[in-house]
Design an enzyme around this catalytic site. Structure first.
Site, PDB file in Angstrom:
ATOM      1  N   ASN A 166      -4.521   5.955  -1.731  1.00 17.25           N
ATOM      2  CA  ASN A 166      -3.925   6.338  -0.451  1.00 17.25           C
ATOM      3  C   ASN A 166      -3.267   7.712  -0.528  1.00 17.25           C
ATOM      4  OD1 ASN A 166      -4.751   4.075   0.905  1.00 17.25           O
ATOM      5  ND2 ASN A 166      -2.843   2.950   0.610  1.00 17.25           N
ATOM      6  N   SER A 203       0.813  -1.216   0.000  1.00 14.42           N
ATOM      7  CA  SER A 203       0.000   0.000   0.000  1.00 14.42           C
ATOM      8  C   SER A 203       0.842   1.260   0.000  1.00 14.42           C
ATOM      9  CB  SER A 203      -0.926   0.005   1.223  1.00 14.42           C
ATOM     10  OG  SER A 203      -0.156  -0.049   2.418  1.00 14.42           O
ATOM     11  N   GLU A 247      -5.565  -1.594  -7.723  1.00 14.27           N
ATOM     12  CA  GLU A 247      -4.614  -0.695  -8.370  1.00 14.27           C
ATOM     13  C   GLU A 247      -3.451  -1.523  -8.919  1.00 14.27           C
ATOM     14  OE1 GLU A 247      -4.882   3.579  -6.083  1.00 14.27           O
ATOM     15  OE2 GLU A 247      -3.697   2.022  -5.116  1.00 14.27           O
ATOM     16  N   HIS A 251      -2.145  -3.676  -5.915  1.00 19.03           N
ATOM     17  CA  HIS A 251      -2.587  -3.200  -4.606  1.00 19.03           C
ATOM     18  C   HIS A 251      -4.063  -3.510  -4.404  1.00 19.03           C
ATOM     19  CE1 HIS A 251      -3.609   0.386  -1.797  1.00 19.03           C
ATOM     20  NE2 HIS A 251      -3.405  -0.725  -1.108  1.00 19.03           N
TER      21      HIS A 251
END
Length: 770
Positions: free
Chosen positions: A551, A480, A513, A501
Site C-alpha cells: 500500500n 492495511s 505481509e 496483512h
C-alpha cells in the site's frame, strides 16, 4: 592351524558374498533400486531421487534410466512389460529441473536445450527398440504429474492414476513463459483432442484424476493402496497377443470416430478456425505481452499437420522452446517461481525444528476479511474459531465460506465430503456464547483480528482475547494502514503481537505481509510465517511503517490519478492505457473495487507520514472526499465510476455518467493531449520509485520479496517479474533517464530516489548472476 584356515576361508566367502550382493544391488541416485520383476514378467521401476524432495527430469535421470534399462530390462528375457511409479510421497514427477534450466539461461546456453529436448525423445525410442514394439509401458501416477512428468507418462501406453486429491496432472510450462518441450504439444492433442488440449496447455491448468479420466488422459483410477497392483494388471493385459496394437489403434481412431475431433483435427478449415479462435482469446487475455501462448498454438497446429511424423513435430516444438527460453519474460516468470519456492520455507524456523504442528486459529470478525481468513485456514486442515458480535454476523461469515466452497464443488475442484469437512472445522461464536468461546480459545495458537480499521475497537477486542489465550499464543491484527506499534500499545503481551496483512479477497489473493513491531519476538514470527505458509500464502516480511510495503508503493501511484484527470485524461482512457500496459485492472476499476472510502483513509494516512516527503505530491483527498460524499464508493455501493448490476448475472460495467461529468467539469484543468506512453509511465514510475525507496530504507528485505509482493499484491506486470526484474531487463540507467524526463515535464514527484541513481551510475543489477 586347520581351524584358523577354515575360519579365514569362511570369512573370505562372506566378504565375497557381500561384494557380489552389493554389485547386484547397485546404488541408484534417481531410482529406489533395481526393478522388482513379477512372476508374470512385469518390471516395476520406482523413481526416487535420493537428494531431492521431488522427482524431477534432468540429464542425470535420463542417463541413469538408460543404464538401469540396459542392465535389468533389455538384457532380460523374463521382462515382458514395465510399470513406472514413484517412491516419493505425493509426487510422480514434478516436471523438469528448474535449476538446470535456470543455470543454462544464466550461462546463455539456451541453444543446448534443443539437444536436451530431443535427447528425451531418442531415449524412449532406444528403450522401446531394445524390447520391440509390442512391449507395453504403463505409468502408475500418484501425486503431482506435471510438465515433463506428464510428458513422461504420455510416452507410456497406459496411465493409471490414484483417486487422491493430491494427484494432479498438467502442463504448466506456460506459467514460466515456456511451452512443453518434451512432446506435450503433439502428444496431448492426439490423445484427448485439440479442443480439450488447448485450454489445458494454454492456461497451464492442473486436473485431478477424475477429470483426467473423463478427458481420456488416464485409463483407470484406483485408490492409492491398489495402485501398483492395478498398474501391473494393466501391463499384464497389454502383453497378451494383439492387446497393445488394439489399444494403440483405438487411440488413433478416436479422431476419426468423434465428429468434433475429426473436424477440428483432420479438416484444415476447421482446424485453422479453432486455432484462430484460441489466438483471439489469448489476445484478449494477455494483450500480446506473453510470447508462450502464441508459440503453443503454433506448435499444436504444426503437430496436427504432421500426422504421424512425430519427429518433425518434436523438432519444431524444441526450436520454439529454445526461442522462448531466451526471452526476458521466461527469465522473469522463472524468477517469480524461484521466489515462491523460497517463501515456502519458514525463514524463522531453526534447522532443529522438524515437527509439523497443526495450529488452531481464532479469527475475530466474520466480515469478508475474517471469513476469508477462516476459509483458507479451514481448507488447509486448521480448526477455526470464528467470532463476531452477534449471531447474524457469524451466520453471514459462515455462509460466505459455504458459498465459496459450493462454487468449487460445482466446478468439481472439491467433493461434497471435502466441502462439508471444511465447514465443520469452522465453529462460530457470538457475544451470547461466551462460555463455549472461552473454552475453545484457550487452546488457540494464533488469534487473527479482522475488525474495522479503528484503533480503539482493535484495542478493545484484542485486550479481551489476550486475557483468555495462553502465553505462547500470538496475537495478529489484520490492518492495511494502522501501525502495529500502536495496536500493541494497548496490550500486555507485546512480544506476541504482530501484523498479518491479508489482501482481499483472501481466498484468491496469494500475498500475506507479516509485520513485526520493535518488541515482537522471533517465536511469534516463526508461528505467524508457518500459519501463513500452511494457509497457502506467499509470506513477506515488512517493516512497521504506514502502508507497510504494497500500500505504501501503491499510494503514490494512485495519487497520480488526480493530476492525470487535471491534465485531461478521462477515466475510460486512463483505464484503457493501463490495461494496455499489461496490468490486470485499470486504476479506475481498482478504485471502485477497493472503495473510495478505503482509498481516502489510506491516502490521508500516507499524506500525514512525514517520511513520504514530496512523494505523495498530486494526491487530492478533496477529490476522494467528494466521491465518497456522493456515494460513489464503488462495487460495494453499486456505483462508483461505473454502475454495477447487482441483481443480474451480467458482469458488464456501465459508466456512471455523473462521475464522468464530475471529472470533466470539476477536476479537468487543461487538455494536454498526453501521449499514451506518458500516461503509462506516469502511473507506473511512481510505484517503481516508491518500491525502490522501500528497498533503500529497509522496509522490504530484498528485491525478490519486493517483486513477489508487487506481482501478487497488486498484479504488477507479471510478465516483467516485478519492478526490480523489470529494471534489470530494461536497464536502470535507461529508466532513470525516463524518470528525469517525466520530472522535467510533469513535476518533481517523478524524480528518482537515490538507490535508483546509484544503480544507474554503477550499472549494477538487482539480480546479479550468481
Amino acid at each position: 592351524d586347520q581351524n584358523m584356515l577354515a575360519s579365514s576361508k569362511n570369512a573370505l566367502h562372506r566378504l565375497v558374498g557381500r561384494r557380489i550382493v552389493c554389485e547386484r544391488r547397485r546404488w541408484y541416485e534417481y531410482f529406489a533400486g533395481a526393478p522388482k520383476i513379477t512372476e508374470s514378467g512385469i518390471a516395476v521401476i520406482v523413481l526416487e531421487a535420493k537428494n531431492a524432495k521431488m522427482n524431477t527430469l534432468n540429464e542425470g535421470l535420463q542417463s541413469e534410466v538408460e543404464s538401469l534399462w540396459q542392465e535389468h530390462i533389455a538384457s532380460s528375457d523374463r521382462v515382458k512389460g514395465v510399470v513406472f511409479m514413484s517412491g516419493k510421497v505425493d509426487n510422480f514427477i514434478a516436471g523438469a529441473d528448474i535449476k538446470m534450466l535456470k543455470a543454462k539461461k544464466d550461462k546463455k546456453e539456451e541453444d543446448s536445450l534443443f539437444d536436451a529436448c530431443m535427447a528425451g525423445h531418442s531415449l524412449f525410442e532406444r528403450l522401446r527398440q531394445s524390447k520391440g514394439k509390442n512391449f507395453p509401458l504403463v505409468a502408475a501416477i500418484h501425486g503431482s504429474c506435471l510438465g515433463g512428468g506428464l510428458e513422461w507418462a504420455l510416452k507410456c501406453d497406459a496411465r493409471i492414476a490414484t483417486s487422491s486429491t493430491k494427484t494432479k496432472l498438467g502442463l504448466p510450462e506456460v506459467k514460466l513463459g515456456l511451452l512443453p518441450g518434451w512432446g506435450g504439444t503433439y502428444a496431448l492433442p492426439r490423445l484427448i483432442g485439440v479442443l480439450d488440449a488447448l485450454p489445458l496447455i494454454l492456461q497451464g491448468s492442473e486436473v485431478r484424476s477424475d477429470k483426467a479420466k473423463r478427458l481420456g488422459l488416464v485409463d483407470q483410477i484406483c485408490d492409492l493402496p491398489a495402485l501398483e497392483a492395478v498398474a501391473i494388471a494393466k501391463a499384464e493385459a497389454l502383453t497378451k497377443s494383439g492387446a497393445l496394437n488394439k489399444l494403440r489403434r483405438s487411440q488413433s481412431m478416436k479422431q476419426y470416430f468423434n465428429i468434433k475431433r475429426f473436424a477440428t483435427e483432420k479438416i484444415q478449415y476447421f482446424r485453422n478456425y479453432i486455432l484462430n479462435e484460441a489466438k483471439k482469446q489469448v489476445d484478449k487475455n494477455t494483450r500480446g505481452k506473453y510470447a508462450a501462448p502464441y508459440a503453443i498454438i503454433d506448435c499444436i497446429g504444426y503437430g496436427l499437420s504432421c500426422g504421424d511424423n512425430a519427429t518433425k513435430a518434436f523438432e519444431h516444438e524444441a526450436q520454439a522452446f529454445v526461442k522462448l527460453a531466451k526471452t526476458d519474460t521466461s527469465t522473469a516468470l522463472i524468477g517469480l517461481f524461484d521466489g515462491i519456492t523460497a517463501t515456502k520455507k519458514n525463514r524463522f524456523a531453526s534447522s532443529t525444528q522438524t515437527e509439523k504442528k497443526q495450529h488452531n486459529v481464532c479469527v475475530l470478525g466474520a466480515g469478508l476479511m475474517g471469513a476469508g481468513i477462516a476459509q483458507v485456514s479451514a481448507e488447509r486442515g486448521m480448526n477455526v474459531v470464528l467470532k463476531d458480535r452477534d449471531a447474524k454476523g457469524v451466520a453471514k461469515g459462515i455462509k460466505y465460506i459455504g458459498d465459496n466452497l459450493d462454487k468449487k464443488v460445482k466446478k468439481r475442484r472439491l467433493s461434497v465430503y471435502e466441502r462439508n469437512l471444511t465447514i465443520a472445522r469452522v465453529q462460530g461464536y457470538d457475544e451470547n456464547m461466551l462460555s463455549g468461546y472461552e473454552r475453545k480459545v484457550k487452546n488457540t495458537h494464533v488469534v487473527i483480528e479482522a475488525v474495522f480499521e479503528n484503533l480503539q475497537l482493535k484495542h478493545d477486542v484484542l485486550s479481551q482475547v489476550e486475557k483468555l489465550v495462553s502465553n505462547n499464543c500470538i496475537i495478529a491484527t489484520n490492518t492495511s494502514a494502522l501501525p502495529i506499534t500502536n495496536v500493541a500499545q494497548g496490550l500486555k503481551k507485546k512480544d506476541r503481537v504482530l501484523g498479518m496483512h491479508y489482501f482481499s479477497p483472501v481466498p484468491q489473493m496469494q500475498l500475506l505481509e507479516i509485520i513485526p513491531h520493535a518488541e515482537t519476538c522471533d517465536d511469534a514470527l516463526r508461528i505467524a510465517f508457518q500459519v501463513g505458509i500452511d494457509q497457502g500464502k506467499t509470506c513477506i516480511l515488512v517493516k512497521d511503517v504506514p502502508g507497510f510495503y504494497v500500500n505504501r508503493a501503491l499510494a503514490p501511484q494512485m495519487a497520480e490519478i488526480g493530476p492525470l484527470f487535471a491534465d485531461g485524461v478521462d477515466p475510460a482512457k486512463l483505464d484503457a492505457a493501463i490495461l494496455d500496459l499489461g496490468m490486470p485492472v485499470g486504476p479506475i476499476t481498482l478504485l471502485d473495487e477497493v472503495g473510495a472510502d478505503v482509498a481516502l483513509h489510506v491516502q490521508n494516512t500516507m499524506i500525514a507520514d512525514p517520511t513520504m516527503e514530496n512523494r505523495m505530491d498530486g494526491a487530492d483527498p478533496t477529490m476522494l472526499q467528494k466521491i465518497v460524499d456522493n456515494g460513489w464508493l464503488g462495487r460495494k455501493s453499486g456505483k462508483g465510476f461505473f454502475l454495477y448490476n447487482t441483481k443480474g448475472k451480467s458482469k458488464k460495467k456501465e459508466p456512471n455518467q455523473k462521475a464522468l461529468d464530475f471529472v470533466q467539469n470539476e477536476l479537468k484543468q487543461r487538455d494536454l493531449d498526453i501521449p499514451l506512453l506518458d500516461i503509462q509511465d506516469r502511473y507506473l514510475a511512481r510505484f517503481v520509485n516508491e518500491a525502490a525507496v522501500c528497498l533503500q530504507e529497509g522496509i522490504i528485505d530484498s528485491p525478490q520479496d519486493a517483486d513477489l509482493a508487487a506481482v501478487f499484491g497488486v498484479g504488477f506486470l507479471p510478465f516483467t517479474g516485478g519492478p526490480f526484474r523489470m529494471l534489470d531487463a530494461r536497464g536502470t540507467a535507461s529508466y532513470v533517464d525516463r524518470m528525469h524526463f517525466l520530472a522535467d515535464t510533469y513535476g518533481s514527484r517523478f524524480s528518482p530516489c537515490q538507490l535508483l541513481l546509484d544503480y544507474a551510475k554503477s550499472g549494477s543489477k538487482f539480480y546479479p548472476l550468481s
